[in-house]
Scaffold this active site. Sequence first.
Site, PDB file in Angstrom:
ATOM      1  N   ASP A 156       0.881  -1.155  -0.045  1.00 43.08           N
ATOM      2  CA  ASP A 156       0.027  -0.053  -0.080  1.00 43.08           C
ATOM      3  C   ASP A 156       0.811   1.108   0.114  1.00 43.08           C
ATOM      4  O   ASP A 156       2.129   1.162  -0.282  1.00 43.08           O
ATOM      5  CB  ASP A 156      -1.080  -0.069   1.134  1.00 43.08           C
TER       6      ASP A 156
ATOM      7  N   HIS B 199       9.904 -23.459  10.252  1.00 42.03           N
ATOM      8  CA  HIS B 199       8.915 -24.137  10.859  1.00 42.03           C
ATOM      9  C   HIS B 199       7.391 -23.934  10.541  1.00 42.03           C
ATOM     10  O   HIS B 199       6.669 -24.843  10.529  1.00 42.03           O
ATOM     11  CB  HIS B 199       8.967 -23.557  12.457  1.00 42.03           C
ATOM     12  N   ASN B 200       7.156 -22.832  10.102  1.00 37.44           N
ATOM     13  CA  ASN B 200       5.908 -22.293   9.634  1.00 37.44           C
ATOM     14  C   ASN B 200       5.758 -22.534   8.028  1.00 37.44           C
ATOM     15  O   ASN B 200       4.396 -22.200   7.688  1.00 37.44           O
ATOM     16  CB  ASN B 200       5.504 -20.768  10.106  1.00 37.44           C
TER      17      ASN B 200
HETATM   18  C1  RB5 Z   1      -2.203   3.199   6.261  1.00 33.19           C
HETATM   19  O1  RB5 Z   1      -2.120   4.488   6.590  1.00 33.19           O
HETATM   20  C2  RB5 Z   1      -1.922   2.269   7.373  1.00 33.19           C
HETATM   21  O2  RB5 Z   1      -2.781   1.781   8.337  1.00 33.19           O
HETATM   22  C3  RB5 Z   1      -1.296   0.732   6.620  1.00 33.19           C
HETATM   23  O3  RB5 Z   1      -0.316   1.209   5.753  1.00 33.19           O
HETATM   24  C4  RB5 Z   1      -0.970  -0.440   7.628  1.00 33.19           C
HETATM   25  O4  RB5 Z   1      -0.203   0.155   8.564  1.00 33.19           O
HETATM   26  C5  RB5 Z   1      -1.976  -0.895   8.451  1.00 33.19           C
HETATM   27  O5  RB5 Z   1      -1.724  -1.847   9.132  1.00 33.19           O
END
Ligand code: RB5
Length: 146
Positions: free
Chosen positions: A8, A98-99
């Site tokens: 993201d 292990h996983n």
């Molecule tokens: C986005 O702001 C943030 O919440 C996302 O990148 C992540 O850290 C969520 O777990």
Amino acid sequence: MRILAAADHGGFELKNLIVAHLRGRGFDLVDLGVNDGASVDYPDLARRAVETYRGGGFEFGLLFCGTGIGISIAANKMNGIRCALPFTPFMAEMARAHNNANFLAFGGRVEYPVPVAALVDAFLAAKHEGGRHGDRVKKIHALEDT
Ligand code: RB5
């Protein structure tokens, strides 16, 4: 070995670093984005990565968000996924030994004790031990429909 990566907006810069690191090591990386800081929803990127992984031909996937937490939780909701969130080389090694993790998640806003590239390298250098650890992995997936 083919590896996929998705991030993201909180993880894309770290993703780009790791993709470059692994390409430099000769691995075949498929980069599913994102590639800028425009706000997106990490579950969408987890879905994109897992659906691509399920298409076949990938050794494992790498996921990135701000902390690694949200995108790992999202990926682990999808059947067949074992996404680990390693913070040390030992954790990265055990994630495979292990996983038998098929995804690793990292946080672009996290201060790690070592470079994330070293964590990925520790995972790559490890081998799944099978045996009782393989049996436990099967038990993880038996939990999916509970
Ligand atoms: C986005 O702001 C943030 O919440 C996302 O990148 C992540 O850290 C969520 O777990």
